[in-house]
Write a protein that holds these residues in place. Structure first.
Motif, short mmCIF file in Angstrom:
data_model
loop_
_atom_site.label_atom_id
_atom_site.label_comp_id
_atom_site.label_asym_id
_atom_site.label_seq_id
_atom_site.Cartn_x
_atom_site.Cartn_y
_atom_site.Cartn_z
N TRP A 103 -1.35 17.42 29.36
CA TRP A 103 -1.79 18.72 28.88
C TRP A 103 -1.77 18.72 27.36
N LEU A 104 -2.89 19.13 26.76
CA LEU A 104 -2.96 19.25 25.31
C LEU A 104 -3.79 20.47 24.95
N ASP A 105 -3.62 20.93 23.72
CA ASP A 105 -4.27 22.19 23.33
C ASP A 105 -5.46 22.00 22.38
N CYS A 106 -6.04 20.83 22.38
CA CYS A 106 -7.21 20.55 21.54
C CYS A 106 -8.44 20.41 22.43
N HIS A 107 -9.24 21.47 22.48
CA HIS A 107 -10.41 21.51 23.36
C HIS A 107 -11.38 20.37 23.05
N SER A 140 -4.64 12.76 34.73
CA SER A 140 -5.57 13.89 34.63
C SER A 140 -5.27 14.62 33.33
N PHE A 141 -6.32 15.03 32.65
CA PHE A 141 -6.20 15.74 31.39
C PHE A 141 -6.53 17.21 31.61
N HIS A 142 -5.72 18.07 30.99
CA HIS A 142 -5.87 19.51 31.17
C HIS A 142 -5.75 20.20 29.82
#
Length: 188
Positions: A103-107, A140-142
């Motif tokens: 999980w990361l916060d860079c769209h 999986s990336f979210h």
């Protein structure tokens, strides 16, 4: 890239509809038996070192590992974040973690992982990321909200804000964030 992506059958990239309506503001535990890894890179400008951090928690919300590192200056946040993703995946692979939600916060990074052919500037780093994913197994990336990604953010920012350039990998969570880890685990 298309052939490479077909080989990586276990790769998922999810920038789902929650992006449009707002992401969850609190960290949520992964499902039973799953590991959740939050990643963040702290980037200030192209002349400054970047900070990177990741934190892995289980379905109970218990922190298994967390790590911090300083990276050479990068041209922009996307480059810094991709370098952080690569570093994290290599670390997880070396620790024999073969299934993880990232999980990361860079769209923009989520978009680059989903359609690498549209991001030629980052081809080299994206290729390296896909090579590591191929040997890890299930990744999986979210997309996370910055608020739900706050622990990784705080650890990464300790590099750029406080000048903590010593890298480490540790069991459990950092003691200076223990109250926030406990709050996340309780769900509020």
């Amino acid at each position: 890239y298309r052939a490479l992506l077909k080989q990586i059958t276990k790769l998922e990239v999810r920038a789902d509809s929650r992006w449009a309506v707002g992401l969850e503001r609190v960290w949520r535990k992964p499902r039973l038996g799953q590991l959740k890894c939050n990643i963040h890179s702290s980037w200030c400008n192209e002349q400054s070192f970047c900070g990177g951090a990741w934190i892995v928690r289980d379905h109970m919300g218990e922190v298994l590992y967390h790590a911090r590192d300083a990276f050479l200056p990068r041209s922009n946040r996307i480059s810094a974040e991709l370098s952080c993703v690569l570093w994290c995946l290599i670390s997880l692979h070396e620790m024999h973690i073969d299934s993880v939600e990232v999980w990361l916060d860079c769209h923009a990074v989520i978009e680059a992982l989903d359609a690498p052919i549209l991001w030629p500037k980052y081809r080299s780093t994206l290729n390296k990321i896909f090579q590591v994913i191929r040997v890890i197994g299930e990744v999986s990336f979210h997309l996370s909200s910055p608020k739900a990604n706050n622990l990784a953010r705080e650890i990464a920012c300790s590099v750029t804000r406080d000048g903590r350039f010593t890298s480490y990998l540790a069991l459990g969570g950092p003691s200076w964030l223990q109250d926030r880890i406990d709050r996340d685990r309780r769900g509020g």
